[in-house]
Motif scaffolding. Structure first.
Motif, PDB file in Angstrom:
ATOM      1  N   ARG A   1      32.009  19.550  40.361  1.00 57.95           N
ATOM      2  CA  ARG A   1      33.105  19.557  42.257  1.00 57.95           C
ATOM      3  C   ARG A   1      34.796  20.360  41.438  1.00 57.95           C
ATOM      4  O   ARG A   1      34.615  20.788  40.101  1.00 57.95           O
ATOM      5  N   ALA A   2      35.799  20.234  42.274  1.00 56.46           N
ATOM      6  CA  ALA A   2      36.462  21.216  41.941  1.00 56.46           C
ATOM      7  C   ALA A   2      38.296  20.507  42.016  1.00 56.46           C
ATOM      8  O   ALA A   2      38.521  20.160  43.559  1.00 56.46           O
ATOM      9  N   SER A   3      39.143  20.530  41.252  1.00 59.55           N
ATOM     10  CA  SER A   3      40.069  19.619  41.290  1.00 59.55           C
ATOM     11  C   SER A   3      40.785  20.509  41.652  1.00 59.55           C
ATOM     12  O   SER A   3      41.209  21.826  41.498  1.00 59.55           O
TER      13      SER A   3
ATOM     14  N   GLY B   1      39.233  19.706  45.397  1.00 63.27           N
ATOM     15  CA  GLY B   1      39.205  21.427  45.566  1.00 63.27           C
ATOM     16  C   GLY B   1      38.360  21.756  47.069  1.00 63.27           C
ATOM     17  O   GLY B   1      38.230  22.201  47.704  1.00 63.27           O
ATOM     18  N   LEU B   2      37.009  21.527  45.827  1.00 60.06           N
ATOM     19  CA  LEU B   2      36.172  21.232  46.448  1.00 60.06           C
ATOM     20  C   LEU B   2      34.867  19.822  46.517  1.00 60.06           C
ATOM     21  O   LEU B   2      35.254  19.623  45.282  1.00 60.06           O
ATOM     22  N   ALA B   3      34.945  18.997  47.243  1.00 60.86           N
ATOM     23  CA  ALA B   3      33.498  17.938  47.443  1.00 60.86           C
ATOM     24  C   ALA B   3      32.471  17.956  46.366  1.00 60.86           C
ATOM     25  O   ALA B   3      32.044  19.314  46.297  1.00 60.86           O
TER      26      ALA B   3
ATOM     27  N   SER C   1      39.725  29.660  46.173  1.00 53.69           N
ATOM     28  CA  SER C   1      40.907  30.137  45.791  1.00 53.69           C
ATOM     29  C   SER C   1      41.557  28.663  45.900  1.00 53.69           C
ATOM     30  O   SER C   1      41.575  27.837  46.928  1.00 53.69           O
ATOM     31  N   TYR C   2      42.064  27.669  45.063  1.00 55.36           N
ATOM     32  CA  TYR C   2      42.768  26.776  44.978  1.00 55.36           C
ATOM     33  C   TYR C   2      43.825  26.410  44.929  1.00 55.36           C
ATOM     34  O   TYR C   2      44.845  26.778  43.708  1.00 55.36           O
ATOM     35  N   PRO C   3      45.646  26.562  46.441  1.00 52.80           N
ATOM     36  CA  PRO C   3      46.509  26.767  46.229  1.00 52.80           C
ATOM     37  C   PRO C   3      46.806  26.179  45.400  1.00 52.80           C
ATOM     38  O   PRO C   3      46.374  24.364  45.275  1.00 52.80           O
TER      39      PRO C   3
ATOM     40  N   HIS D   1      48.172  28.570  40.853  1.00 59.23           N
ATOM     41  CA  HIS D   1      47.031  28.804  41.225  1.00 59.23           C
ATOM     42  C   HIS D   1      45.691  29.121  40.971  1.00 59.23           C
ATOM     43  O   HIS D   1      45.657  30.166  40.232  1.00 59.23           O
ATOM     44  N   ARG D   2      44.636  28.271  41.297  1.00 58.99           N
ATOM     45  CA  ARG D   2      43.251  28.997  41.007  1.00 58.99           C
ATOM     46  C   ARG D   2      42.404  29.586  41.209  1.00 58.99           C
ATOM     47  O   ARG D   2      42.569  28.941  42.978  1.00 58.99           O
ATOM     48  N   ILE D   3      41.728  30.337  40.603  1.00 55.33           N
ATOM     49  CA  ILE D   3      40.832  31.324  41.402  1.00 55.33           C
ATOM     50  C   ILE D   3      39.584  30.812  40.635  1.00 55.33           C
ATOM     51  O   ILE D   3      39.721  30.817  39.232  1.00 55.33           O
ATOM     52  N   SER D   4      38.490  31.025  41.392  1.00 52.27           N
ATOM     53  CA  SER D   4      37.001  30.708  40.506  1.00 52.27           C
ATOM     54  C   SER D   4      36.440  32.258  41.251  1.00 52.27           C
ATOM     55  O   SER D   4      36.469  31.935  42.548  1.00 52.27           O
ATOM     56  N   ILE D   5      35.116  32.404  40.477  1.00 49.13           N
ATOM     57  CA  ILE D   5      34.577  33.463  41.043  1.00 49.13           C
ATOM     58  C   ILE D   5      32.786  32.449  40.915  1.00 49.13           C
ATOM     59  O   ILE D   5      32.792  33.048  39.914  1.00 49.13           O
ATOM     60  N   ALA D   6      32.423  32.589  41.617  1.00 49.35           N
ATOM     61  CA  ALA D   6      30.588  32.579  42.148  1.00 49.35           C
ATOM     62  C   ALA D   6      29.832  33.082  42.564  1.00 49.35           C
ATOM     63  O   ALA D   6      29.626  33.650  43.302  1.00 49.35           O
ATOM     64  N   TYR D   7      28.554  33.351  41.296  1.00 45.22           N
ATOM     65  CA  TYR D   7      27.484  34.098  41.455  1.00 45.22           C
ATOM     66  C   TYR D   7      26.934  33.217  41.843  1.00 45.22           C
ATOM     67  O   TYR D   7      26.094  32.913  40.613  1.00 45.22           O
ATOM     68  N   PHE D   8      25.800  33.261  42.963  1.00 42.56           N
ATOM     69  CA  PHE D   8      25.042  32.205  43.497  1.00 42.56           C
ATOM     70  C   PHE D   8      23.489  33.598  43.597  1.00 42.56           C
ATOM     71  O   PHE D   8      23.618  34.620  44.190  1.00 42.56           O
ATOM     72  N   HIS D   9      22.460  33.336  42.858  1.00 38.57           N
ATOM     73  CA  HIS D   9      21.474  34.313  42.852  1.00 38.57           C
ATOM     74  C   HIS D   9      19.871  33.465  43.217  1.00 38.57           C
ATOM     75  O   HIS D   9      19.664  32.265  42.882  1.00 38.57           O
TER      76      HIS D   9
ATOM     77  N   LEU E   1      26.212  31.788  38.653  1.00 35.35           N
ATOM     78  CA  LEU E   1      26.537  32.346  37.190  1.00 35.35           C
ATOM     79  C   LEU E   1      28.390  31.690  37.273  1.00 35.35           C
ATOM     80  O   LEU E   1      29.407  32.738  38.510  1.00 35.35           O
ATOM     81  N   LEU E   2      29.408  31.037  37.326  1.00 42.66           N
ATOM     82  CA  LEU E   2      31.209  30.120  37.570  1.00 42.66           C
ATOM     83  C   LEU E   2      31.532  31.256  36.387  1.00 42.66           C
ATOM     84  O   LEU E   2      31.545  30.915  35.774  1.00 42.66           O
ATOM     85  N   ASN E   3      32.747  31.611  37.295  1.00 45.36           N
ATOM     86  CA  ASN E   3      33.545  31.809  36.105  1.00 45.36           C
ATOM     87  C   ASN E   3      35.334  31.359  36.768  1.00 45.36           C
ATOM     88  O   ASN E   3      35.529  31.314  37.805  1.00 45.36           O
TER      89      ASN E   3
ATOM     90  N   GLY F   1      39.222  22.894  36.185  1.00 45.98           N
ATOM     91  CA  GLY F   1      39.533  22.798  37.513  1.00 45.98           C
ATOM     92  C   GLY F   1      38.399  22.148  37.494  1.00 45.98           C
ATOM     93  O   GLY F   1      37.836  21.181  38.833  1.00 45.98           O
ATOM     94  N   LEU F   2      37.077  23.068  37.117  1.00 47.98           N
ATOM     95  CA  LEU F   2      35.806  22.006  37.402  1.00 47.98           C
ATOM     96  C   LEU F   2      35.316  21.169  36.944  1.00 47.98           C
ATOM     97  O   LEU F   2      35.291  20.822  35.630  1.00 47.98           O
ATOM     98  N   GLU F   3      34.888  19.779  37.416  1.00 44.19           N
ATOM     99  CA  GLU F   3      34.364  18.789  37.297  1.00 44.19           C
ATOM    100  C   GLU F   3      33.272  18.321  37.133  1.00 44.19           C
ATOM    101  O   GLU F   3      32.598  18.641  38.099  1.00 44.19           O
TER     102      GLU F   3
ATOM    103  N   THR G   1      25.965  19.760  44.806  1.00 42.08           N
ATOM    104  CA  THR G   1      24.874  20.812  43.679  1.00 42.08           C
ATOM    105  C   THR G   1      24.571  22.481  44.188  1.00 42.08           C
ATOM    106  O   THR G   1      24.948  22.407  45.776  1.00 42.08           O
ATOM    107  N   ASP G   2      24.522  22.883  43.703  1.00 43.20           N
ATOM    108  CA  ASP G   2      24.492  24.293  44.228  1.00 43.20           C
ATOM    109  C   ASP G   2      23.185  24.861  44.696  1.00 43.20           C
ATOM    110  O   ASP G   2      21.592  23.617  44.618  1.00 43.20           O
ATOM    111  N   SER G   3      23.156  25.694  45.729  1.00 40.09           N
ATOM    112  CA  SER G   3      21.688  25.278  46.282  1.00 40.09           C
ATOM    113  C   SER G   3      20.408  26.393  45.854  1.00 40.09           C
ATOM    114  O   SER G   3      18.970  25.780  46.225  1.00 40.09           O
TER     115      SER G   3
HETATM  116  O1  AKG Z   1      35.800  26.179  41.702  1.00 38.69           O
HETATM  117  C1  AKG Z   1      35.333  25.292  40.593  1.00 38.69           C
HETATM  118  O2  AKG Z   1      35.229  25.973  39.647  1.00 38.69           O
HETATM  119  C2  AKG Z   1      33.577  25.386  40.864  1.00 38.69           C
HETATM  120  C3  AKG Z   1      33.292  26.027  41.738  1.00 38.69           C
HETATM  121  C4  AKG Z   1      31.776  25.565  42.862  1.00 38.69           C
HETATM  122  O3  AKG Z   1      31.290  24.247  42.119  1.00 38.69           O
HETATM  123  C5  AKG Z   1      30.750  26.957  43.744  1.00 38.69           C
HETATM  124  O4  AKG Z   1      31.293  27.538  44.274  1.00 38.69           O
HETATM  125  O5  AKG Z   1      30.199  26.597  44.323  1.00 38.69           O
END
Ligand code: AKG
Ligand code: FE2
Length: 181
Positions: free
Chosen positions: A121-123, A59-61, A47-49, A129-137, A71-73, A79-81, A64-66
């Motif tokens: 990263r996320a700006s 928003g997010l430094a 959540s990025y107000p 107000h931005r919301i993103s949903i990340a699913y990690f597998h 799968l990012l929505n 906002g994603l860079e 890389t995802d671990s």
């Molecule tokens: O909010 C975004 O666009 C990026 C989110 C992200 O990189 C993460 O949750 O690992």
């Protein structure tokens, strides 16, 4: 949320199947990546107000995802860079009904660095107000990760998935260089 997570799980399994087939790996290795028992999955709501001065905040430094695959929505708001060598940070515009698919560190290791990692990263922005949903597998934490056995010159050492995750928690982006052969 449970239904969403379930659909993401099915989609990540399908995608991993297709991706791993291109590497021509063994059935045992496919089971490791996709195994339904003990595999790791997490849904993260970001959540990025609104921010009065976006040039002074992130928003997010960069990271890389671990795990294996993300799968990012972006939920329709940019906002994603991503960091592109030579041209710097560039925005990934959201595409309707589409997900951003990120290769995670464990897939990078397993592919012997054949699948590149992308720092992202996320700006934040002034008006939405931005919301993103990340699913990690990812594979079971107690299993080992290493380059697939099909690679004759592995460029990473083998270690437990949980060991890699604690290296990452401690050393962030330097973790991969610590396990290079
Ligand atoms: O909010 C975004 O666009 C990026 C989110 C992200 O990189 C993460 O949750 O690992
Ligand atoms: Fe991420």
């Amino acid at each position: 949320m449970d239904a969403y997570q379930h659909q993401m799980k099915l989609l990540s399994h399908k995608l991993l199947h297709i991706i791993l087939e291109t590497l021509d790996v063994t059935q045992e290795e496919i089971d490791w990546a996709i195994s339904t028992q003990d595999s790791q999955q997490a849904l993260q709501l970001n959540s990025y107000p609104c921010c009065p001065n976006p040039s002074l905040a992130l928003g997010l430094a960069p990271h890389t995802d671990s795990l294996l695959l993300t799968l990012l929505n972006q939920c329709g708001i940019s906002g994603l860079e991503i960091f592109v060598e030579g041209s710097g940070w560039s925005q990934v515009q959201p595409v309707e009904d589409a997900f951003v698919v990120n290769v995670g560190d464990l897939l990078h290791i397993f592919s012997n660095a054949k699948f590149p990692l992308l720092s992202h990263r996320a700006s934040v922005n002034q008006s939405n107000h931005r919301i993103s949903i990340a699913y990690f597998h990812g594979p079971p934490v107690e299993s080992s990760v290493a380059p697939s056995s099909k690679f004759q010159k592995p460029c990473f050492k083998s270690l437990l998935v949980k060991e890699y995750l604690s290296l990452k928690a401690k050393h962030f982006s330097r973790a991969l260089s610590l396990i290079q052969t």
